[in-house]
Write an enzyme that holds these catalytic residues in place. Structure first.
Site, PDB file in Angstrom:
ATOM      1  N   HIS B 204       0.803  -1.067   0.064  1.00  8.39           N
ATOM      2  CA  HIS B 204       0.233   0.034   0.195  1.00  8.39           C
ATOM      3  C   HIS B 204       0.918   1.355   0.006  1.00  8.39           C
ATOM      4  O   HIS B 204       1.460   1.556   1.079  1.00  8.39           O
ATOM      5  CB  HIS B 204      -0.897  -0.131   1.338  1.00  8.39           C
ATOM      6  CG  HIS B 204      -1.578   1.147   1.655  1.00  8.39           C
ATOM      7  ND1 HIS B 204      -3.184   1.196   1.437  1.00  8.39           N
ATOM      8  CD2 HIS B 204      -1.544   2.497   1.869  1.00  8.39           C
ATOM      9  CE1 HIS B 204      -3.714   2.177   1.650  1.00  8.39           C
ATOM     10  NE2 HIS B 204      -2.656   3.128   1.943  1.00  8.39           N
ATOM     11  N   HIS B 206       2.018   5.325  -0.980  1.00  6.73           N
ATOM     12  CA  HIS B 206       1.219   6.716  -1.234  1.00  6.73           C
ATOM     13  C   HIS B 206       2.371   7.376  -2.225  1.00  6.73           C
ATOM     14  O   HIS B 206       3.674   7.034  -2.190  1.00  6.73           O
ATOM     15  CB  HIS B 206       1.123   7.598  -0.074  1.00  6.73           C
ATOM     16  CG  HIS B 206      -0.104   7.048   0.657  1.00  6.73           C
ATOM     17  ND1 HIS B 206      -1.202   8.000   1.156  1.00  6.73           N
ATOM     18  CD2 HIS B 206      -0.471   5.927   1.291  1.00  6.73           C
ATOM     19  CE1 HIS B 206      -2.003   7.612   1.593  1.00  6.73           C
ATOM     20  NE2 HIS B 206      -1.795   6.147   1.792  1.00  6.73           N
ATOM     21  N   CYS B 237      -2.298  13.003   2.713  1.00  8.15           N
ATOM     22  CA  CYS B 237      -1.782  12.978   3.930  1.00  8.15           C
ATOM     23  C   CYS B 237      -1.674  14.044   4.719  1.00  8.15           C
ATOM     24  O   CYS B 237      -1.341  15.040   4.202  1.00  8.15           O
ATOM     25  CB  CYS B 237      -0.292  12.658   3.662  1.00  8.15           C
ATOM     26  SG  CYS B 237       0.921  12.593   5.139  1.00  8.15           S
TER      27      CYS B 237
END
Lengths: 301, 301
Positions: B204, B206, B237
Protein backbone atom coordinates in the site's frame (compact mmCIF):
# COMPACT_ATOMS: atom_id res chain seq x y z
CA UNK A 1 27.10 2.90 -4.59
CA UNK A 2 27.06 4.11 -8.11
CA UNK A 3 27.49 7.76 -9.03
CA UNK A 4 24.51 9.29 -10.84
CA UNK A 5 24.76 12.52 -12.86
CA UNK A 6 21.91 15.03 -12.91
CA UNK A 7 21.32 17.26 -15.93
CA UNK A 8 19.03 20.19 -15.26
CA UNK A 9 16.82 21.04 -18.25
CA UNK A 10 14.31 23.42 -16.66
CA UNK A 11 15.77 26.58 -18.29
CA UNK A 12 15.20 25.03 -21.74
CA UNK A 13 12.64 22.23 -21.80
CA UNK A 14 10.74 23.66 -18.86
CA UNK A 15 10.54 27.34 -19.72
CA UNK A 16 10.01 26.64 -23.43
CA UNK A 17 6.59 25.17 -22.59
CA UNK A 18 5.46 27.87 -20.15
CA UNK A 19 2.45 29.95 -21.12
CA UNK A 20 4.39 33.17 -20.56
CA UNK A 21 7.89 34.58 -20.92
CA UNK A 22 10.13 34.43 -17.84
CA UNK A 23 12.35 37.50 -17.65
CA UNK A 24 16.00 37.21 -18.63
CA UNK A 25 16.94 38.37 -15.14
CA UNK A 26 14.88 35.61 -13.47
CA UNK A 27 16.33 33.01 -15.83
CA UNK A 28 19.89 34.05 -15.04
CA UNK A 29 19.25 34.11 -11.30
CA UNK A 30 17.68 30.62 -11.36
CA UNK A 31 20.50 29.18 -13.48
CA UNK A 32 23.10 30.73 -11.18
CA UNK A 33 21.37 29.11 -8.21
CA UNK A 34 21.26 25.75 -10.00
CA UNK A 35 24.97 26.04 -10.87
CA UNK A 36 25.76 25.99 -7.18
CA UNK A 37 23.63 22.95 -6.27
CA UNK A 38 26.02 20.34 -7.66
CA UNK A 39 24.17 19.33 -10.82
CA UNK A 40 26.53 18.11 -13.54
CA UNK A 41 25.02 19.82 -16.55
CA UNK A 42 22.57 22.63 -17.20
CA UNK A 43 20.69 23.02 -20.47
CA UNK A 44 20.74 26.81 -20.43
CA UNK A 45 18.58 27.64 -23.43
CA UNK A 46 17.83 26.76 -27.02
CA UNK A 47 19.19 28.54 -30.09
CA UNK A 48 16.06 28.29 -32.17
CA UNK A 49 14.05 30.80 -34.11
CA UNK A 50 12.60 33.35 -31.66
CA UNK A 51 9.41 33.14 -33.70
CA UNK A 52 9.08 29.42 -33.05
CA UNK A 53 10.00 29.57 -29.37
CA UNK A 54 9.43 33.12 -28.16
CA UNK A 55 10.01 32.11 -24.53
CA UNK A 56 13.71 31.54 -25.34
CA UNK A 57 14.23 34.61 -27.54
CA UNK A 58 16.85 35.82 -25.05
CA UNK A 59 19.18 32.84 -25.63
CA UNK A 60 22.31 34.96 -26.19
CA UNK A 61 21.70 37.23 -23.20
CA UNK A 62 21.07 34.30 -20.87
CA UNK A 63 24.08 32.30 -22.07
CA UNK A 64 26.36 35.31 -21.73
CA UNK A 65 24.79 36.57 -18.49
CA UNK A 66 25.17 33.51 -16.28
CA UNK A 67 28.07 32.94 -13.89
CA UNK A 68 29.71 29.74 -14.96
CA UNK A 69 30.82 27.39 -12.19
CA UNK A 70 33.84 25.21 -13.05
CA UNK A 71 32.90 21.56 -13.38
CA UNK A 72 29.37 22.27 -14.59
CA UNK A 73 28.75 21.62 -18.29
CA UNK A 74 26.66 24.39 -19.89
CA UNK A 75 24.80 23.05 -22.89
CA UNK A 76 22.24 24.46 -25.30
CA UNK A 77 19.76 22.80 -27.61
CA UNK A 78 20.06 23.55 -31.31
CA UNK A 79 17.91 22.34 -34.22
CA UNK A 80 20.29 23.25 -37.07
CA UNK A 81 23.66 24.68 -38.16
CA UNK A 82 22.60 28.28 -37.66
CA UNK A 83 21.63 27.50 -34.07
CA UNK A 84 24.99 25.79 -33.54
CA UNK A 85 26.84 28.88 -34.80
CA UNK A 86 24.91 31.08 -32.39
CA UNK A 87 25.63 28.67 -29.54
CA UNK A 88 29.36 28.57 -30.32
CA UNK A 89 29.47 32.37 -30.41
CA UNK A 90 28.19 32.36 -26.84
CA UNK A 91 30.82 29.91 -25.62
CA UNK A 92 28.70 26.88 -24.73
CA UNK A 93 30.52 23.79 -23.43
CA UNK A 94 28.26 21.46 -25.38
CA UNK A 95 25.83 21.63 -28.25
CA UNK A 96 22.79 19.42 -27.94
CA UNK A 97 21.29 18.59 -31.33
CA UNK A 98 17.73 17.29 -31.30
CA UNK A 99 16.54 14.74 -33.84
CA UNK A 100 13.28 12.82 -33.50
CA UNK A 101 13.52 9.24 -34.65
CA UNK A 102 9.93 9.53 -35.84
CA UNK A 103 9.87 11.00 -39.35
CA UNK A 104 6.54 12.73 -38.67
CA UNK A 105 7.64 14.18 -35.34
CA UNK A 106 10.99 15.34 -36.72
CA UNK A 107 9.30 17.22 -39.56
CA UNK A 108 6.89 18.86 -37.12
CA UNK A 109 9.64 19.67 -34.63
CA UNK A 110 12.57 20.80 -36.78
CA UNK A 111 11.02 20.99 -40.25
CA UNK A 112 13.09 18.43 -42.13
CA UNK A 113 13.55 14.70 -42.61
CA UNK A 114 15.57 12.57 -40.20
CA UNK A 115 18.14 12.09 -42.97
CA UNK A 116 18.54 15.85 -43.35
CA UNK A 117 18.83 16.21 -39.58
CA UNK A 118 21.62 13.62 -39.55
CA UNK A 119 23.42 15.57 -42.28
CA UNK A 120 23.10 18.76 -40.23
CA UNK A 121 24.45 16.87 -37.23
CA UNK A 122 27.61 16.01 -39.19
CA UNK A 123 28.02 19.64 -40.21
CA UNK A 124 27.61 20.77 -36.62
CA UNK A 125 30.27 18.30 -35.45
CA UNK A 126 32.55 19.70 -38.17
CA UNK A 127 31.86 23.25 -36.95
CA UNK A 128 33.11 22.35 -33.48
CA UNK A 129 36.24 20.69 -34.89
CA UNK A 130 38.85 23.12 -33.64
CA UNK A 131 37.10 23.82 -30.32
CA UNK A 132 36.71 21.89 -27.08
CA UNK A 133 32.94 21.91 -27.52
CA UNK A 134 31.30 18.50 -27.63
CA UNK A 135 28.16 17.57 -29.54
CA UNK A 136 25.46 15.51 -27.89
CA UNK A 137 22.52 14.22 -29.90
CA UNK A 138 19.12 13.95 -28.24
CA UNK A 139 16.96 11.39 -30.01
CA UNK A 140 13.37 12.45 -29.51
CA UNK A 141 10.39 10.05 -29.58
CA UNK A 142 12.93 7.31 -28.80
CA UNK A 143 10.28 5.34 -26.91
CA UNK A 144 7.28 6.11 -29.09
CA UNK A 145 5.73 8.89 -31.15
CA UNK A 146 2.40 10.57 -30.45
CA UNK A 147 1.65 10.49 -34.22
CA UNK A 148 3.20 7.20 -35.35
CA UNK A 149 2.97 5.16 -32.15
CA UNK A 150 5.64 2.54 -31.62
CA UNK A 151 8.87 3.00 -33.56
CA UNK A 152 10.92 -0.11 -34.30
CA UNK A 153 13.92 -0.48 -31.99
CA UNK A 154 15.97 -1.42 -35.04
CA UNK A 155 15.32 2.07 -36.41
CA UNK A 156 16.49 3.65 -33.15
CA UNK A 157 19.63 1.51 -33.21
CA UNK A 158 20.45 2.41 -36.80
CA UNK A 159 20.00 6.13 -36.05
CA UNK A 160 22.26 5.77 -33.00
CA UNK A 161 24.88 4.19 -35.27
CA UNK A 162 24.52 7.07 -37.75
CA UNK A 163 25.01 9.59 -34.93
CA UNK A 164 28.19 7.84 -33.89
CA UNK A 165 29.43 7.90 -37.49
CA UNK A 166 28.78 11.63 -37.50
CA UNK A 167 31.08 11.98 -34.49
CA UNK A 168 28.79 12.75 -31.55
CA UNK A 169 30.25 12.75 -28.05
CA UNK A 170 27.08 11.43 -26.45
CA UNK A 171 23.49 10.37 -27.04
CA UNK A 172 20.33 11.13 -25.08
CA UNK A 173 17.24 9.01 -25.48
CA UNK A 174 14.21 11.23 -24.99
CA UNK A 175 10.73 10.06 -24.13
CA UNK A 176 9.36 13.25 -25.60
CA UNK A 177 5.69 12.76 -24.71
CA UNK A 178 5.92 10.34 -21.79
CA UNK A 179 5.11 7.09 -23.58
CA UNK A 180 7.94 4.89 -22.27
CA UNK A 181 7.24 2.10 -19.82
CA UNK A 182 9.82 0.64 -17.45
CA UNK A 183 10.18 -2.72 -19.17
CA UNK A 184 10.74 -1.02 -22.53
CA UNK A 185 13.29 1.34 -20.96
CA UNK A 186 15.36 -1.53 -19.65
CA UNK A 187 15.25 -3.41 -22.95
CA UNK A 188 16.02 -0.38 -25.15
CA UNK A 189 18.83 0.85 -22.89
CA UNK A 190 20.47 -2.56 -22.82
CA UNK A 191 20.36 -2.75 -26.61
CA UNK A 192 21.79 0.75 -27.04
CA UNK A 193 24.49 0.14 -24.43
CA UNK A 194 25.44 -3.14 -26.06
CA UNK A 195 25.68 -1.39 -29.43
CA UNK A 196 27.72 1.61 -28.22
CA UNK A 197 29.15 0.63 -24.82
CA UNK A 198 31.63 3.51 -24.62
CA UNK A 199 29.30 6.33 -25.63
CA UNK A 200 27.96 8.45 -22.74
CA UNK A 201 24.21 7.75 -22.64
CA UNK A 202 21.62 10.03 -21.03
CA UNK A 203 17.94 9.38 -20.43
CA UNK A 204 15.34 12.13 -20.73
CA UNK A 205 11.95 11.17 -19.29
CA UNK A 206 8.67 12.97 -18.96
CA UNK A 207 6.23 12.10 -16.20
CA UNK A 208 3.20 12.52 -18.47
CA UNK A 209 1.65 9.21 -17.38
CA UNK A 210 3.24 8.97 -13.93
CA UNK A 211 5.98 6.49 -14.91
CA UNK A 212 8.92 8.91 -14.90
CA UNK A 213 10.78 7.78 -11.78
CA UNK A 214 9.88 4.13 -12.40
CA UNK A 215 11.55 4.51 -15.79
CA UNK A 216 14.65 5.94 -14.12
CA UNK A 217 14.89 2.82 -11.94
CA UNK A 218 14.95 0.59 -14.99
CA UNK A 219 17.44 2.88 -16.72
CA UNK A 220 19.72 2.51 -13.69
CA UNK A 221 19.28 -1.25 -13.73
CA UNK A 222 20.37 -1.19 -17.38
CA UNK A 223 23.49 0.75 -16.35
CA UNK A 224 22.57 4.29 -17.43
CA UNK A 225 23.82 6.89 -14.93
CA UNK A 226 22.94 10.23 -16.58
CA UNK A 227 19.45 11.72 -16.28
CA UNK A 228 17.81 14.88 -17.52
CA UNK A 229 15.29 16.41 -15.12
CA UNK A 230 13.51 19.72 -14.69
CA UNK A 231 13.26 21.78 -11.52
CA UNK A 232 9.72 21.63 -10.13
CA UNK A 233 8.82 19.06 -12.76
CA UNK A 234 7.81 21.71 -15.27
CA UNK A 235 7.92 21.03 -18.97
CA UNK A 236 4.64 19.62 -20.11
CA UNK A 237 3.60 18.24 -23.40
CA UNK A 238 1.48 20.03 -25.99
CA UNK A 239 -0.78 16.97 -26.27
CA UNK A 240 -1.49 16.69 -22.56
CA UNK A 241 -2.20 20.18 -21.29
CA UNK A 242 -2.83 19.25 -17.66
CA UNK A 243 -0.22 16.53 -17.34
CA UNK A 244 3.16 16.67 -15.64
CA UNK A 245 6.24 17.71 -17.57
CA UNK A 246 9.77 16.43 -17.32
CA UNK A 247 10.63 14.28 -14.35
CA UNK A 248 11.20 16.60 -11.42
CA UNK A 249 14.82 17.25 -10.45
CA UNK A 250 14.30 17.49 -6.71
CA UNK A 251 12.02 14.42 -6.66
CA UNK A 252 14.64 12.48 -8.65
CA UNK A 253 17.52 13.54 -6.40
CA UNK A 254 15.41 12.81 -3.31
CA UNK A 255 14.68 9.27 -4.55
CA UNK A 256 18.25 8.52 -5.60
CA UNK A 257 19.81 9.85 -2.40
CA UNK A 258 17.29 7.96 -0.25
CA UNK A 259 18.25 4.80 -2.15
CA UNK A 260 21.92 5.39 -1.37
CA UNK A 261 23.12 6.42 -4.84
CA UNK A 262 26.04 8.81 -4.92
CA UNK A 263 24.42 12.06 -6.08
CA UNK A 264 26.50 14.96 -4.75
CA UNK A 265 23.70 17.52 -5.16
CA UNK A 266 22.48 19.82 -2.38
CA UNK A 267 18.84 18.73 -2.15
CA UNK A 268 17.83 21.53 0.21
CA UNK A 269 19.24 24.11 -2.18
CA UNK A 270 17.35 22.45 -5.05
CA UNK A 271 14.10 22.56 -3.09
CA UNK A 272 14.65 26.25 -2.33
CA UNK A 273 15.29 26.91 -6.03
CA UNK A 274 12.12 25.00 -6.96
CA UNK A 275 10.11 27.10 -4.50
CA UNK A 276 11.57 30.25 -6.04
CA UNK A 277 10.60 28.96 -9.49
CA UNK A 278 7.10 28.31 -8.15
CA UNK A 279 6.88 31.93 -7.03
CA UNK A 280 8.11 33.20 -10.39
CA UNK A 281 5.63 31.07 -12.32
CA UNK A 282 2.91 31.81 -9.78
CA UNK A 283 1.25 28.40 -9.92
CA UNK A 284 1.51 25.04 -8.21
CA UNK A 285 4.29 22.98 -9.83
CA UNK A 286 4.03 19.20 -10.39
CA UNK A 287 6.98 18.35 -8.09
CA UNK A 288 6.01 16.39 -4.98
CA UNK A 289 8.93 17.05 -2.64
CA UNK A 290 8.37 20.82 -2.74
CA UNK A 291 4.92 20.12 -1.28
CA UNK A 292 5.65 17.23 1.06
CA UNK A 293 9.23 17.91 2.14
CA UNK A 294 11.84 15.18 2.38
CA UNK A 295 10.98 11.74 3.78
CA UNK A 296 13.43 12.47 6.60
CA UNK A 297 11.57 15.65 7.67
CA UNK A 298 9.87 14.51 10.90
CA UNK A 299 6.86 16.07 12.62
CA UNK A 300 6.41 16.74 16.34
CA UNK A 301 4.19 14.12 18.01
CA UNK B 1 3.77 -12.69 -17.56
CA UNK B 2 2.84 -12.59 -13.94
CA UNK B 3 -0.69 -11.85 -12.74
CA UNK B 4 -1.02 -8.70 -10.62
CA UNK B 5 -4.01 -8.04 -8.36
CA UNK B 6 -5.41 -4.54 -7.92
CA UNK B 7 -7.12 -3.50 -4.70
CA UNK B 8 -9.13 -0.31 -4.98
CA UNK B 9 -9.01 1.79 -1.79
CA UNK B 10 -10.50 5.07 -3.02
CA UNK B 11 -13.85 4.61 -1.23
CA UNK B 12 -12.01 4.34 2.10
CA UNK B 13 -8.49 5.81 2.08
CA UNK B 14 -9.35 8.33 -0.59
CA UNK B 15 -12.71 9.66 0.59
CA UNK B 16 -11.65 9.61 4.24
CA UNK B 17 -9.17 12.40 3.49
CA UNK B 18 -11.45 14.57 1.38
CA UNK B 19 -12.34 18.01 2.69
CA UNK B 20 -16.06 17.29 2.28
CA UNK B 21 -18.56 14.46 2.54
CA UNK B 22 -19.34 12.58 -0.65
CA UNK B 23 -22.98 11.52 -0.72
CA UNK B 24 -23.87 7.91 0.01
CA UNK B 25 -25.50 7.71 -3.42
CA UNK B 26 -22.32 8.87 -5.19
CA UNK B 27 -20.21 6.45 -3.16
CA UNK B 28 -22.45 3.51 -4.06
CA UNK B 29 -22.51 4.47 -7.74
CA UNK B 30 -18.69 4.75 -7.88
CA UNK B 31 -18.18 1.45 -6.07
CA UNK B 32 -20.65 -0.27 -8.38
CA UNK B 33 -18.72 1.07 -11.36
CA UNK B 34 -15.43 -0.12 -9.86
CA UNK B 35 -16.90 -3.56 -9.19
CA UNK B 36 -17.34 -4.01 -12.93
CA UNK B 37 -13.81 -2.96 -13.95
CA UNK B 38 -12.10 -6.18 -12.94
CA UNK B 39 -10.35 -5.04 -9.77
CA UNK B 40 -9.83 -7.90 -7.31
CA UNK B 41 -10.75 -6.18 -4.09
CA UNK B 42 -12.52 -2.99 -3.05
CA UNK B 43 -12.07 -1.38 0.35
CA UNK B 44 -15.63 -0.16 0.63
CA UNK B 45 -15.49 1.89 3.81
CA UNK B 46 -14.19 2.00 7.36
CA UNK B 47 -16.14 1.06 10.46
CA UNK B 48 -14.73 3.74 12.72
CA UNK B 49 -16.30 6.31 14.97
CA UNK B 50 -18.34 8.74 12.84
CA UNK B 51 -16.94 11.50 15.05
CA UNK B 52 -13.37 10.62 14.10
CA UNK B 53 -14.04 10.10 10.39
CA UNK B 54 -17.27 11.92 9.53
CA UNK B 55 -16.73 11.33 5.79
CA UNK B 56 -17.39 7.61 6.34
CA UNK B 57 -20.31 7.96 8.75
CA UNK B 58 -22.48 6.10 6.21
CA UNK B 59 -20.43 2.87 6.40
CA UNK B 60 -23.46 0.59 6.95
CA UNK B 61 -25.56 2.19 4.21
CA UNK B 62 -22.73 2.00 1.69
CA UNK B 63 -21.79 -1.58 2.52
CA UNK B 64 -25.42 -2.71 2.31
CA UNK B 65 -26.26 -0.54 -0.71
CA UNK B 66 -23.66 -1.73 -3.21
CA UNK B 67 -24.25 -4.43 -5.81
CA UNK B 68 -21.72 -7.15 -5.12
CA UNK B 69 -20.07 -8.73 -8.12
CA UNK B 70 -19.00 -12.37 -7.65
CA UNK B 71 -15.22 -12.71 -7.56
CA UNK B 72 -14.63 -9.26 -6.09
CA UNK B 73 -13.59 -9.22 -2.41
CA UNK B 74 -15.39 -6.48 -0.48
CA UNK B 75 -13.33 -5.43 2.51
CA UNK B 76 -13.64 -2.76 5.17
CA UNK B 77 -11.10 -1.18 7.47
CA UNK B 78 -11.69 -1.54 11.21
CA UNK B 79 -9.67 -0.18 14.13
CA UNK B 80 -11.15 -2.33 16.89
CA UNK B 81 -13.56 -5.12 17.90
CA UNK B 82 -16.60 -2.86 17.76
CA UNK B 83 -15.76 -1.92 14.19
CA UNK B 84 -15.32 -5.59 13.32
CA UNK B 85 -18.75 -6.43 14.72
CA UNK B 86 -20.34 -3.68 12.64
CA UNK B 87 -18.48 -4.90 9.55
CA UNK B 88 -19.60 -8.50 10.09
CA UNK B 89 -23.20 -7.34 10.51
CA UNK B 90 -22.97 -5.84 7.02
CA UNK B 91 -21.65 -9.02 5.45
CA UNK B 92 -18.13 -7.96 4.42
CA UNK B 93 -15.92 -10.59 2.77
CA UNK B 94 -12.85 -9.43 4.64
CA UNK B 95 -12.03 -7.33 7.66
CA UNK B 96 -8.94 -5.19 7.34
CA UNK B 97 -7.46 -4.35 10.73
CA UNK B 98 -5.03 -1.44 10.81
CA UNK B 99 -2.08 -1.39 13.20
CA UNK B 100 0.80 1.06 12.89
CA UNK B 101 4.16 -0.46 13.72
CA UNK B 102 5.18 2.91 15.15
CA UNK B 103 4.02 3.17 18.77
CA UNK B 104 3.51 6.93 18.42
CA UNK B 105 1.56 6.66 15.18
CA UNK B 106 -0.58 3.80 16.46
CA UNK B 107 -1.59 5.77 19.54
CA UNK B 108 -2.47 8.78 17.40
CA UNK B 109 -4.32 6.68 14.83
CA UNK B 110 -6.24 4.13 16.87
CA UNK B 111 -5.69 5.35 20.45
CA UNK B 112 -3.88 2.39 21.96
CA UNK B 113 -0.50 0.67 22.10
CA UNK B 114 0.67 -1.74 19.40
CA UNK B 115 0.41 -4.54 21.95
CA UNK B 116 -3.23 -3.69 22.63
CA UNK B 117 -3.89 -3.53 18.88
CA UNK B 118 -2.40 -7.00 18.47
CA UNK B 119 -4.68 -8.28 21.25
CA UNK B 120 -7.68 -6.74 19.50
CA UNK B 121 -6.54 -8.39 16.27
CA UNK B 122 -6.68 -11.81 17.96
CA UNK B 123 -10.18 -11.06 19.26
CA UNK B 124 -11.32 -10.01 15.80
CA UNK B 125 -9.96 -13.21 14.28
CA UNK B 126 -11.89 -15.13 16.97
CA UNK B 127 -15.07 -13.20 16.09
CA UNK B 128 -14.86 -14.38 12.48
CA UNK B 129 -14.23 -17.96 13.57
CA UNK B 130 -17.50 -19.53 12.37
CA UNK B 131 -17.76 -17.36 9.22
CA UNK B 132 -16.00 -17.37 5.87
CA UNK B 133 -14.74 -13.84 6.53
CA UNK B 134 -10.96 -13.46 6.45
CA UNK B 135 -8.93 -10.98 8.46
CA UNK B 136 -6.17 -8.99 6.81
CA UNK B 137 -3.85 -6.83 8.88
CA UNK B 138 -2.54 -3.59 7.41
CA UNK B 139 0.69 -2.58 9.08
CA UNK B 140 0.88 1.20 8.88
CA UNK B 141 4.15 3.18 8.92
CA UNK B 142 5.83 -0.05 7.78
CA UNK B 143 8.46 1.95 5.87
CA UNK B 144 8.88 4.85 8.29
CA UNK B 145 6.92 7.04 10.69
CA UNK B 146 6.44 10.79 10.32
CA UNK B 147 7.00 11.16 14.11
CA UNK B 148 9.63 8.51 14.86
CA UNK B 149 11.43 8.32 11.52
CA UNK B 150 12.94 4.97 10.61
CA UNK B 151 11.54 1.93 12.36
CA UNK B 152 13.79 -1.10 12.72
CA UNK B 153 12.99 -3.82 10.20
CA UNK B 154 13.37 -6.34 13.03
CA UNK B 155 10.41 -4.67 14.72
CA UNK B 156 8.31 -4.98 11.56
CA UNK B 157 9.26 -8.65 11.26
CA UNK B 158 8.36 -9.41 14.85
CA UNK B 159 4.97 -7.69 14.44
CA UNK B 160 4.36 -9.66 11.24
CA UNK B 161 5.11 -12.84 13.22
CA UNK B 162 2.66 -11.77 15.95
CA UNK B 163 -0.04 -11.14 13.32
CA UNK B 164 0.46 -14.63 11.96
CA UNK B 165 0.20 -16.08 15.48
CA UNK B 166 -3.10 -14.22 15.83
CA UNK B 167 -4.37 -16.01 12.74
CA UNK B 168 -4.49 -13.36 10.03
CA UNK B 169 -5.18 -14.44 6.45
CA UNK B 170 -2.97 -11.75 4.93
CA UNK B 171 -0.72 -8.78 5.64
CA UNK B 172 -0.50 -5.40 3.94
CA UNK B 173 2.58 -3.24 4.36
CA UNK B 174 1.50 0.39 4.23
CA UNK B 175 3.71 3.34 3.49
CA UNK B 176 1.26 5.56 5.30
CA UNK B 177 2.91 8.91 4.60
CA UNK B 178 4.94 8.16 1.47
CA UNK B 179 8.38 7.69 3.03
CA UNK B 180 9.40 4.41 1.36
CA UNK B 181 12.10 4.35 -1.27
CA UNK B 182 12.46 1.62 -3.91
CA UNK B 183 15.61 0.02 -2.49
CA UNK B 184 14.01 -0.22 0.94
CA UNK B 185 10.83 -1.69 -0.56
CA UNK B 186 12.77 -4.49 -2.24
CA UNK B 187 14.76 -5.29 0.90
CA UNK B 188 11.79 -5.19 3.29
CA UNK B 189 9.54 -7.22 0.98
CA UNK B 190 12.19 -9.89 0.53
CA UNK B 191 12.62 -10.17 4.30
CA UNK B 192 8.88 -10.39 4.92
CA UNK B 193 8.38 -12.90 2.12
CA UNK B 194 11.25 -15.03 3.41
CA UNK B 195 9.72 -14.95 6.90
CA UNK B 196 6.15 -15.77 5.82
CA UNK B 197 6.36 -17.13 2.26
CA UNK B 198 2.82 -18.51 2.17
CA UNK B 199 1.01 -15.45 3.54
CA UNK B 200 -0.70 -13.25 0.94
CA UNK B 201 1.22 -9.96 1.00
CA UNK B 202 -0.14 -6.63 -0.24
CA UNK B 203 1.69 -3.32 -0.67
CA UNK B 204 0.00 0.00 0.00
CA UNK B 205 1.96 2.98 -1.30
CA UNK B 206 1.36 6.69 -1.29
CA UNK B 207 2.84 8.91 -3.96
CA UNK B 208 3.61 11.71 -1.50
CA UNK B 209 7.17 12.16 -2.75
CA UNK B 210 6.65 10.88 -6.30
CA UNK B 211 8.12 7.40 -5.70
CA UNK B 212 4.84 5.45 -5.68
CA UNK B 213 5.09 3.59 -8.99
CA UNK B 214 8.87 3.17 -8.63
CA UNK B 215 8.15 1.44 -5.32
CA UNK B 216 5.66 -0.86 -7.06
CA UNK B 217 8.37 -1.93 -9.50
CA UNK B 218 10.62 -2.99 -6.66
CA UNK B 219 7.73 -4.71 -4.90
CA UNK B 220 7.14 -6.71 -8.08
CA UNK B 221 10.81 -7.55 -8.33
CA UNK B 222 10.60 -8.86 -4.76
CA UNK B 223 7.68 -11.06 -5.80
CA UNK B 224 4.72 -9.12 -4.38
CA UNK B 225 1.70 -9.22 -6.71
CA UNK B 226 -1.03 -7.42 -4.74
CA UNK B 227 -1.27 -3.62 -4.70
CA UNK B 228 -3.61 -1.12 -3.10
CA UNK B 229 -4.34 1.95 -5.20
CA UNK B 230 -6.87 4.75 -5.24
CA UNK B 231 -8.92 5.95 -8.21
CA UNK B 232 -7.64 9.33 -9.39
CA UNK B 233 -4.75 9.12 -6.92
CA UNK B 234 -6.78 10.72 -4.16
CA UNK B 235 -5.93 10.06 -0.54
CA UNK B 236 -3.45 12.59 0.69
CA UNK B 237 -1.60 12.83 3.91
CA UNK B 238 -2.42 15.23 6.74
CA UNK B 239 1.24 16.31 6.91
CA UNK B 240 1.54 17.18 3.24
CA UNK B 241 -1.57 19.13 2.32
CA UNK B 242 -0.69 19.70 -1.34
CA UNK B 243 0.94 16.36 -2.04
CA UNK B 244 -0.46 13.38 -3.93
CA UNK B 245 -2.33 10.68 -2.13
CA UNK B 246 -2.35 6.96 -2.69
CA UNK B 247 -0.81 5.68 -5.88
CA UNK B 248 -3.34 6.17 -8.63
CA UNK B 249 -5.24 3.06 -9.76
CA UNK B 250 -5.51 3.96 -13.43
CA UNK B 251 -1.86 5.08 -13.61
CA UNK B 252 -0.82 1.80 -11.95
CA UNK B 253 -2.92 -0.36 -14.26
CA UNK B 254 -1.70 1.64 -17.29
CA UNK B 255 1.93 1.05 -16.30
CA UNK B 256 1.50 -2.65 -15.53
CA UNK B 257 -0.47 -3.39 -18.69
CA UNK B 258 2.03 -1.48 -20.83
CA UNK B 259 4.80 -3.59 -19.27
CA UNK B 260 2.95 -6.76 -20.20
CA UNK B 261 1.78 -7.84 -16.75
CA UNK B 262 -1.45 -9.79 -16.64
CA UNK B 263 -3.88 -7.30 -15.11
CA UNK B 264 -7.37 -8.17 -16.33
CA UNK B 265 -8.82 -4.74 -15.53
CA UNK B 266 -10.74 -2.57 -18.02
CA UNK B 267 -8.49 0.49 -18.11
CA UNK B 268 -10.91 2.57 -20.17
CA UNK B 269 -13.68 1.92 -17.66
CA UNK B 270 -11.31 2.88 -14.84
CA UNK B 271 -10.42 6.14 -16.58
CA UNK B 272 -14.11 6.92 -17.05
CA UNK B 273 -14.74 6.22 -13.35
CA UNK B 274 -11.81 8.49 -12.40
CA UNK B 275 -13.24 11.28 -14.54
CA UNK B 276 -16.60 10.84 -12.84
CA UNK B 277 -14.86 11.03 -9.46
CA UNK B 278 -13.14 14.19 -10.63
CA UNK B 279 -16.54 15.71 -11.42
CA UNK B 280 -17.96 14.70 -8.06
CA UNK B 281 -15.00 16.15 -6.15
CA UNK B 282 -14.92 19.16 -8.47
CA UNK B 283 -11.14 19.57 -8.52
CA UNK B 284 -8.17 18.34 -10.52
CA UNK B 285 -7.09 14.93 -9.25
CA UNK B 286 -3.42 13.85 -9.00
CA UNK B 287 -3.75 11.00 -11.52
CA UNK B 288 -1.78 11.52 -14.74
CA UNK B 289 -3.53 9.20 -17.18
CA UNK B 290 -6.89 10.97 -16.73
CA UNK B 291 -5.15 14.10 -18.04
CA UNK B 292 -2.81 12.64 -20.67
CA UNK B 293 -4.74 9.61 -21.89
CA UNK B 294 -3.06 6.28 -22.51
CA UNK B 295 0.38 6.04 -24.14
CA UNK B 296 -1.31 4.24 -27.03
CA UNK B 297 -3.73 7.14 -27.72
CA UNK B 298 -2.29 8.63 -30.90
CA UNK B 299 -2.83 12.12 -32.32
CA UNK B 300 -3.52 13.08 -35.92
CA UNK B 301 -0.41 14.43 -37.66
Amino acid sequence: MERVYIHEVMPRDGLQNEPSFVSTEDKIRLIDRLSRTGVSKIEVTSFVSPKRVPNLRDAEEVMKGIQRVPGVCYTALVPNVKGAERALDCGVDEINVVISISETHNRKNVGCSVEESLDRLGKIVDLTGATSVTVNCTLGTAFGCPYEGEIAESRLLSIVARCVEQGVGGISLADTTGMANPRQVYRVCRRVKDAVPDLPLTLHFHNTRGMGLANVLEGLRAGVVRYDASLGGIGGCPFAPGASGNICTEDLVHMLQSMGYEVPVDLDALIRAARELQEILDRELPGQVIKAGKATDLHPA
